[in-house]
Design an enzyme around this catalytic site. Structure first.
Site, PDB file in Angstrom:
ATOM      1  N   ASP A 198      44.386  38.241  47.219  1.00  0.00           N
ATOM      2  CA  ASP A 198      43.899  38.261  45.848  1.00  0.00           C
ATOM      3  C   ASP A 198      42.747  37.245  45.706  1.00  0.00           C
ATOM      4  O   ASP A 198      41.802  37.296  46.482  1.00  0.00           O
ATOM      5  CB  ASP A 198      45.073  38.010  44.884  1.00  0.00           C
ATOM      6  CG  ASP A 198      44.713  38.130  43.415  1.00  0.00           C
ATOM      7  OD1 ASP A 198      44.589  39.270  42.927  1.00  0.00           O
ATOM      8  OD2 ASP A 198      44.561  37.080  42.761  1.00  0.00           O
ATOM      9  N   TYR A 248      38.644  33.551  36.308  1.00  0.00           N
ATOM     10  CA  TYR A 248      38.182  34.824  35.752  1.00  0.00           C
ATOM     11  C   TYR A 248      37.044  34.614  34.761  1.00  0.00           C
ATOM     12  O   TYR A 248      36.137  35.446  34.668  1.00  0.00           O
ATOM     13  CB  TYR A 248      39.341  35.536  35.061  1.00  0.00           C
ATOM     14  CG  TYR A 248      40.359  36.061  36.028  1.00  0.00           C
ATOM     15  CD1 TYR A 248      40.157  37.268  36.689  1.00  0.00           C
ATOM     16  CD2 TYR A 248      41.529  35.345  36.296  1.00  0.00           C
ATOM     17  CE1 TYR A 248      41.094  37.762  37.588  1.00  0.00           C
ATOM     18  CE2 TYR A 248      42.465  35.829  37.195  1.00  0.00           C
ATOM     19  CZ  TYR A 248      42.242  37.033  37.832  1.00  0.00           C
ATOM     20  OH  TYR A 248      43.165  37.516  38.731  1.00  0.00           O
ATOM     21  N   HIS A 301      50.525  45.329  44.993  1.00  0.00           N
ATOM     22  CA  HIS A 301      49.566  44.242  45.201  1.00  0.00           C
ATOM     23  C   HIS A 301      50.221  43.029  45.870  1.00  0.00           C
ATOM     24  O   HIS A 301      49.569  42.302  46.603  1.00  0.00           O
ATOM     25  CB  HIS A 301      49.009  43.846  43.824  1.00  0.00           C
ATOM     26  CG  HIS A 301      47.994  42.766  43.848  1.00  0.00           C
ATOM     27  ND1 HIS A 301      46.712  42.946  44.331  1.00  0.00           N
ATOM     28  CD2 HIS A 301      48.049  41.472  43.431  1.00  0.00           C
ATOM     29  CE1 HIS A 301      46.033  41.820  44.198  1.00  0.00           C
ATOM     30  NE2 HIS A 301      46.815  40.908  43.666  1.00  0.00           N
TER      31      HIS A 301
END
Length: 285
Positions: free
Chosen positions: A101, A208, A264
């Site tokens: 990730d 982010y 994931h």
């Protein structure tokens, strides 16, 4: 499973990063993703500690690592300096770098910046940056990545994630997982405690909030010379499998292993298979 770990801090790039380590030998450095910390490698650390000095970091802003207050501290150039300083500070000039990730995004970028410092690169469920940038130009990946745009907002994402004793965090792990039993109640509680540490949640979201300054859309990535393995859980609801197609254009020595019926959270859901694929890749000269 978590016996015989050593818990330490290292100063790099003017901050203190927390890490756990086990084993002796060549360095294997593990970089976790969002919203995790070193604990996401709990099923890999003892396995690879048989042959390596395994170091699983808490990235800056996470768990017990320093959490700079400025949003500008969470950019790729700083992450790369962090990793370089860790490798050198541990007394090594190169390592096997493993990333999942966000840790995978950092690992890709580190490999391009300092290929001479890597023996091998192992990426879990994070596409090559060029492929991810292409994917974000498609409606289906934009929809999958819509949470990134929500995270751009001030304070509201923090408020929502904290709601109901961090219920959205549990939903992220167990909701996305194909095999729900991969996460025990104790695992979920451990993740909640890490996110609840002062300053951690905003720091994590700042990755982010700077996402569009992370060099994702730079035009020319070139061909990476570091031997690379990608492991991909096929039922990833955030990142489509199609983002893996064409990666071999960007990596001279590239292998990919798909894991069906897996989300994931690939190294936590299917640890035996992940460990097997990593072992096979590392055994090849």
């Amino acid at each position: 499973m978590l016996k015989d770990l050593s818990y330490n801090y290292i100063t790099t790039n003017n901050i203190n990063l927390h890490y756990v380590t086990q084993g002796e030998g060549p360095l294997m450095l593990m970089l976790h993703g969002f919203p995790e910390f070193w604990y996401s490698w709990r099923k890999q650390i003892p396995e690879f500690a048989k042959d390596y000095k395994v170091v699983a970091l808490d990235l800056r802003g996470y768990n017990d690592s320093d959490k700079p207050s400025k949003q500008s501290a969470y950019v790729m150039a700083e992450f790369i300096k962090d990793i370089k300083g860790v490798i050198q500070g541990l007394g090594y000039d190169k390592c096997v770098l493993v990333g999942h990730d966000w840790g995978g995004a950092i690992a890709w970028n580190f490999a391009y910046t300092h290929p001479e410092m890597l023996d091998r690169l192992i990426i879990l469920n994070l596409p090559h940056p060029a492929r991810f940038a292409e994917g974000l130009r498609t409606p289906q990946q934009l929809l999958r990545s819509s949470y990134i745009f929500f995270f751009q907002l001030p304070w509201l994402p923090e408020w929502l994630i904290q709601a109901g004793d961090y219920q959205p965090l549990e939903a992220a792990f167990k909701g996305m997982a194909v095999h729900k039993d991969a996460f025990t109640a104790a695992d979920i509680q451990t993740y909640k405690q890490a996110v609840a540490k002062p300053g951690a949640l905003t720091a994590m979201l700042n990755y982010y909030r700077n996402a569009f300054q992370q060099g994702l859309f730079k035009p020319d990535w070139g061909v990476l010379e570091v031997p690379t393995l990608m492991i991909w859980g096929e039922e990833d609801t955030a990142l489509g499998k199609e983002l893996t197609y064409g990666t071999e254009q960007y990596v001279r020595d590239f292998q990919i292993k798909y894991i069906p019926d897996c989300s994931h959270w690939v190294q936590q859901e299917r640890p035996q298979l992940v460990n097997q694929y990593m072992r096979e890749f590392l055994a090849k000269k």
